[in-house]
Scaffold this motif. Sequence first.
Motif: not given
Lengths: 299, 281
Positions: A108-110, A139-142, A145-146, A165, A195
């Motif tokens: 899941l997300q997060g 998909q998830r912003p950055n 980069n993370q 992105n 996620g």
Amino acid sequence: MFATLSDRLTGILTKLRSKGRLTDADIDAAAREIRLALLEADVALPVVRVFINAVKERARGAEVSQALNPGQQVIKIVHEELIGILGGEARRLQFAKQPPTVIMLAGLQGSGKTTLAGKLGRWLREQGHQPLLVAADLQRPNAVNQLQVLGERANLEVYAPQPGNGVGDPVQVARDALDHARRQARDIVIVDTAGRLGVDAEMMAQAAAIRDATSPDETLFVIDAMVGQDAVTTAEAFRDGVGITGVVLAKLDGDARGGAALSVRHVTGQPILFASTGEKLDDFDVFHPDRLAGRILGM
Amino acid sequence: LSRDRLDEDAWEEVEETLLGADVGVAATTDLVARLRERTRVLGTRSADELRAMLSEELVAVLAPELDRTLAAHRVDGAPGVLLMVGVNGSGKTTTCGKVARVLVADGHSVVLGAADTFRAAAADQLATWAGRVGAEVVRGAEGADPASVAFDAVRRGAEAGVETVVIDTAGRLQNKVGLMDELGKVKRVIEKRTRVTETLLVIDATTGQNALTQAKVFTEAVDVTGVVLTKLDGSAKGGIVIGVQRQLGIPVKLVGLGEGPDDLAPFDPKQFVAALLGGAP
Ligand SMILES: Nc1nc2c(ncn2[C@@H]2O[C@H](COP(=O)(O)OP(=O)(O)OP(=O)(O)O)[C@@H](O)[C@H]2O)c(=O)[nH]1
Ligand SMILES: Nc1nc2c(ncn2[C@@H]2O[C@H](COP(=O)(O)OP(=O)(O)OP(=O)(O)O)[C@@H](O)[C@H]2O)c(=O)[nH]1
Ligand SMILES: [K+]
Ligand SMILES: [Mg+2]
Ligand SMILES: [Mg+2]
């Protein structure tokens, strides 16, 4: 807020000090308390039901009727049954006969996937491997980069040919990563994915496509230890949609009881391999069923 | 709840619906006791009536009369200040972006303050959101003091005369005392300059009983004024907010319904309860 199961059972079972068979009423009363304790620990209802039946079965047997303290004996049974479920078929990571070994992360997300990619990579390198992290969450912003920052902190190579992105095809990235890994002599490829919700058919299909493109040796389902009753539905969706070979329980450094672990084990039948226990790269451990069993019971 | 007689099975179904939606043992026991009393007094016979009554009770617990508007606007010549707090990964940064989107769409100007200086690429993520929705972002160096970044953001917002400053903070688990102290400091430092008009606790709808502890401890630390319930677009029902409302009186103000900029909606108790009970919203 939560009374421990020991307190609760002691309350109803201390009256039964002497040896002797517990009556069905005693066992039912104990079962009610166990049910409450499990629900407060976020074990999902259908799983609670199956579990209670197994405990009742054993509580009717000789080990309890001959015990000096039937209350303690019932707790011992509950504890053992929990460890049995949480630790059944415990095993190590499966490695490919022909490297690279592919480990795909899904959830899941997060829930903690990207952080886990860094932790797992660092842990595997310490054991002499040469892991490659793959940025397949576009998909998830950055998210890219993370993962790059984590790779830098852990001193691991990150394969990130696409900016993310919303730009790039994650299936293609995952597929190309295998060639890259072979060229760079990386023996392990850890694929971070976006996620997704179990109810999102399109995103689940994407996860299946990443799986098909990489034939993972392990598909690890990363779940937040704080999750409640939804654990069953979500685990079913990932089991059926992507196929899970192992589970990672994240954010175990919190004070959630972690009963969701029981639900996920029950639904997927797959072992819990690791515990993620903080935000730093070394907050990571193999999973200890006995510790979680005690925690679920508030012991 | 499809039976037409109130036998024990009907009651068990009520209980399982609630427990299965993360309403929790205490709130469920309470609700069922109240319903039993009401059905006894009223002589309720049908499962349909019971269902309607359960729905009423749930809506009542959620206090539909409460004002759920965000205190996001300028007061006394200063920008409204929203502080976004919560455990790791609950949806704080995304919600900052979505809230800014609503305000900007209404013609307001917004500053986003990236006071998560800890998590990898957290400020980049907020900056991406700022770009998406047309807000200004104030950020500090990685590892900078979050309170000073928050302070810079409210100062910038005041100077630029914006409508709202939204401060994103790092995720933290409520049992980490040091991190909770740090959050308290972020708020105190902002308050040296201006008022925090709204402190929003972001709770993931998949969260189980731990959300009660989250609400309690975050409220002690920064006096939460409203809850944002995220990820309600998934299969989770988010019933834990019933316990949060019941125990702490903190209302849900907004719900998150996806990862896009427009996936934010005001909390509607009736709709929420209908979805929780499995009916059409
Ligand atoms: N306290 C704690 N925080 C964690 C743990 N694992 C991850 N986190 C934090 O949880 C948040 C989400 O982690 P991510 O790794 O970004 O989760 P993700 O599953 O990749 O998220 P998406 O890509 O958005 O789906 C971040 O703030 C992490 O620092 C953990 O074991 N303990
Ligand atoms: N489906 C869905 N996903 C959401 C929602 N809100 C946030 N997300 C996703 O959840 C993940 C975590 O969101 P973030 O906004 O990064 O969460 P956070 O609380 O800022 O996380 P940390 O700063 O790491 O503690 C991201 O993948 C988001 O896209 C929502 O309402 N629905
Ligand atoms: K839902
Ligand atoms: Mg991620
Ligand atoms: Mg964030």
